[in-house]
Design a protein around this motif. Structure first.
Motif, PDB file in Angstrom:
ATOM      1  N   PHE A  29       3.223  -8.456 -26.191  1.00  0.00           N
ATOM      2  CA  PHE A  29       2.816  -8.182 -24.814  1.00  0.00           C
ATOM      3  C   PHE A  29       3.068  -6.730 -24.423  1.00  0.00           C
ATOM      4  N   SER A  30       4.217  -6.204 -24.775  1.00  0.00           N
ATOM      5  CA  SER A  30       4.599  -4.858 -24.331  1.00  0.00           C
ATOM      6  C   SER A  30       3.734  -3.761 -24.936  1.00  0.00           C
ATOM      7  N   SER A  31       2.898  -4.104 -25.899  1.00  0.00           N
ATOM      8  CA  SER A  31       2.012  -3.117 -26.522  1.00  0.00           C
ATOM      9  C   SER A  31       0.619  -3.104 -25.907  1.00  0.00           C
ATOM     10  N   TYR A  32       0.403  -3.959 -24.953  1.00  0.00           N
ATOM     11  CA  TYR A  32      -0.938  -4.132 -24.389  1.00  0.00           C
ATOM     12  C   TYR A  32      -1.013  -3.648 -22.948  1.00  0.00           C
ATOM     13  N   VAL A  33      -2.099  -2.963 -22.645  1.00  0.00           N
ATOM     14  CA  VAL A  33      -2.455  -2.679 -21.264  1.00  0.00           C
ATOM     15  C   VAL A  33      -2.927  -3.986 -20.629  1.00  0.00           C
ATOM     16  N   MET A  34      -2.488  -4.229 -19.424  1.00  0.00           N
ATOM     17  CA  MET A  34      -2.845  -5.457 -18.740  1.00  0.00           C
ATOM     18  C   MET A  34      -3.671  -5.144 -17.497  1.00  0.00           C
ATOM     19  N   SER A  35      -4.627  -6.005 -17.229  1.00  0.00           N
ATOM     20  CA  SER A  35      -5.502  -5.812 -16.076  1.00  0.00           C
ATOM     21  C   SER A  35      -5.751  -7.138 -15.380  1.00  0.00           C
ATOM     22  N   TRP A  36      -6.108  -7.031 -14.105  1.00  0.00           N
ATOM     23  CA  TRP A  36      -6.582  -8.172 -13.335  1.00  0.00           C
ATOM     24  C   TRP A  36      -8.035  -7.922 -12.944  1.00  0.00           C
ATOM     25  N   TYR A  37      -8.829  -8.972 -13.063  1.00  0.00           N
ATOM     26  CA  TYR A  37     -10.223  -8.969 -12.666  1.00  0.00           C
ATOM     27  C   TYR A  37     -10.447 -10.153 -11.731  1.00  0.00           C
ATOM     28  N   ARG A  38     -11.585 -10.128 -11.087  1.00  0.00           N
ATOM     29  CA  ARG A  38     -12.016 -11.320 -10.366  1.00  0.00           C
ATOM     30  C   ARG A  38     -13.536 -11.442 -10.468  1.00  0.00           C
ATOM     31  N   GLU A  44     -20.819 -10.038  -9.965  1.00  0.00           N
ATOM     32  CA  GLU A  44     -20.337  -9.584 -11.260  1.00  0.00           C
ATOM     33  C   GLU A  44     -18.807  -9.584 -11.275  1.00  0.00           C
ATOM     34  N   ARG A  45     -18.278  -9.667 -12.472  1.00  0.00           N
ATOM     35  CA  ARG A  45     -16.831  -9.546 -12.617  1.00  0.00           C
ATOM     36  C   ARG A  45     -16.398  -8.148 -12.200  1.00  0.00           C
ATOM     37  N   GLU A  46     -15.295  -8.077 -11.484  1.00  0.00           N
ATOM     38  CA  GLU A  46     -14.820  -6.817 -10.917  1.00  0.00           C
ATOM     39  C   GLU A  46     -13.403  -6.511 -11.409  1.00  0.00           C
ATOM     40  N   LEU A  47     -13.212  -5.313 -11.909  1.00  0.00           N
ATOM     41  CA  LEU A  47     -11.878  -4.865 -12.300  1.00  0.00           C
ATOM     42  C   LEU A  47     -11.101  -4.494 -11.047  1.00  0.00           C
ATOM     43  N   LEU A  48      -9.908  -5.051 -10.900  1.00  0.00           N
ATOM     44  CA  LEU A  48      -9.102  -4.824  -9.702  1.00  0.00           C
ATOM     45  C   LEU A  48      -7.957  -3.840  -9.926  1.00  0.00           C
ATOM     46  N   ALA A  49      -7.231  -4.047 -11.015  1.00  0.00           N
ATOM     47  CA  ALA A  49      -6.025  -3.249 -11.219  1.00  0.00           C
ATOM     48  C   ALA A  49      -5.650  -3.260 -12.695  1.00  0.00           C
ATOM     49  N   THR A  50      -5.032  -2.173 -13.119  1.00  0.00           N
ATOM     50  CA  THR A  50      -4.595  -2.016 -14.502  1.00  0.00           C
ATOM     51  C   THR A  50      -3.186  -1.447 -14.516  1.00  0.00           C
ATOM     52  N   ILE A  51      -2.408  -1.869 -15.499  1.00  0.00           N
ATOM     53  CA  ILE A  51      -1.042  -1.356 -15.644  1.00  0.00           C
ATOM     54  C   ILE A  51      -0.803  -1.015 -17.103  1.00  0.00           C
ATOM     55  N   THR A  52      -0.151   0.110 -17.342  1.00  0.00           N
ATOM     56  CA  THR A  52       0.112   0.549 -18.700  1.00  0.00           C
ATOM     57  C   THR A  52       1.190  -0.305 -19.367  1.00  0.00           C
ATOM     58  N   VAL A  93     -12.474 -16.339  -8.637  1.00  0.00           N
ATOM     59  CA  VAL A  93     -11.596 -16.700  -9.750  1.00  0.00           C
ATOM     60  C   VAL A  93     -10.993 -15.403 -10.269  1.00  0.00           C
ATOM     61  N   TYR A  94      -9.671 -15.400 -10.392  1.00  0.00           N
ATOM     62  CA  TYR A  94      -8.942 -14.208 -10.812  1.00  0.00           C
ATOM     63  C   TYR A  94      -8.477 -14.383 -12.259  1.00  0.00           C
ATOM     64  N   TYR A  95      -8.719 -13.340 -13.042  1.00  0.00           N
ATOM     65  CA  TYR A  95      -8.429 -13.376 -14.473  1.00  0.00           C
ATOM     66  C   TYR A  95      -7.504 -12.227 -14.855  1.00  0.00           C
ATOM     67  N   CYS A  96      -6.671 -12.460 -15.841  1.00  0.00           N
ATOM     68  CA  CYS A  96      -5.943 -11.346 -16.439  1.00  0.00           C
ATOM     69  C   CYS A  96      -6.534 -11.069 -17.825  1.00  0.00           C
ATOM     70  N   LYS A  97      -6.356  -9.839 -18.231  1.00  0.00           N
ATOM     71  CA  LYS A  97      -6.889  -9.394 -19.520  1.00  0.00           C
ATOM     72  C   LYS A  97      -5.862  -8.493 -20.186  1.00  0.00           C
ATOM     73  N   ALA A  98      -5.712  -8.662 -21.488  1.00  0.00           N
ATOM     74  CA  ALA A  98      -4.823  -7.827 -22.290  1.00  0.00           C
ATOM     75  C   ALA A  98      -5.666  -7.025 -23.269  1.00  0.00           C
ATOM     76  N   VAL A  99      -5.406  -5.726 -23.356  1.00  0.00           N
ATOM     77  CA  VAL A  99      -6.149  -4.860 -24.259  1.00  0.00           C
ATOM     78  C   VAL A  99      -5.156  -4.043 -25.082  1.00  0.00           C
ATOM     79  N   ASP A 100      -5.381  -3.986 -26.387  1.00  0.00           N
ATOM     80  CA  ASP A 100      -4.441  -3.230 -27.214  1.00  0.00           C
ATOM     81  C   ASP A 100      -4.752  -1.733 -27.145  1.00  0.00           C
ATOM     82  N   ARG A 101      -3.922  -0.941 -27.830  1.00  0.00           N
ATOM     83  CA  ARG A 101      -4.035   0.516 -27.727  1.00  0.00           C
ATOM     84  C   ARG A 101      -5.386   1.029 -28.210  1.00  0.00           C
ATOM     85  N   SER A 102      -5.955   0.373 -29.184  1.00  0.00           N
ATOM     86  CA  SER A 102      -7.236   0.828 -29.719  1.00  0.00           C
ATOM     87  C   SER A 102      -8.392   0.489 -28.784  1.00  0.00           C
TER      88      SER A 102
END
Length: 118
Positions: A29-38, A44-52, A93-102
């Motif tokens: 988990f600590s290696s992934y950028v996390m975001s919330w969408y809705r 359309e799906r909308e990006l709300l917030a991102t955290i490093t 509907v609110y979703y979270c997303k995890a994205v790795d460094r690449s």
């Protein structure tokens, strides 16, 4: 097995607050950028917030800036979205997303429904 499980959604009155949680497992988990969408009905799906990865950097969509706060606890493998001054237009509907460094590997949660209505 990778899992992102959102919780904390529900029915709230206009002007109210909710805190969403997204619990992660099955990856670092600590290696992934996390975001919330809705995704609102018919939109359309909308990006709300991102955290490093460290939590020291955050970014917000203009539509939620000042009302929503993203945070994370890497000891609990959880990302949060504190939402305040909610409006009926925030129903989605609110979703979270995890994205790795690449940026090539990513995971989605199943979503949690937020309904803002009197």
């Amino acid at each position: 097995q990778v899992q992102l499980v959102e919780s904390g959604g529900g029915l709230v009155q206009p002007g109210g607050s909710l805190r969403l949680s997204c619990a992660a497992s099955g990856f670092t988990f600590s290696s992934y950028v996390m975001s919330w969408y809705r995704r609102a009905p018919g939109k359309e799906r909308e990006l709300l917030a991102t955290i490093t990865q460290s939590g020291r950097g955050t970014n917000y969509a203009d539509s939620v800036k000042g009302r929503f706060t993203i945070s994370r606890d890497n000891t609990r493998n959880t990302v949060y979205l504190q939402m305040s001054s909610l409006r009926p237009a925030n129903t989605a509907v609110y979703y979270c997303k995890a994205v790795d460094r690449s940026g090539l590997r990513y995971y989605w949660g199943q979503g949690t429904q937020v309904t803002v209505s009197s």
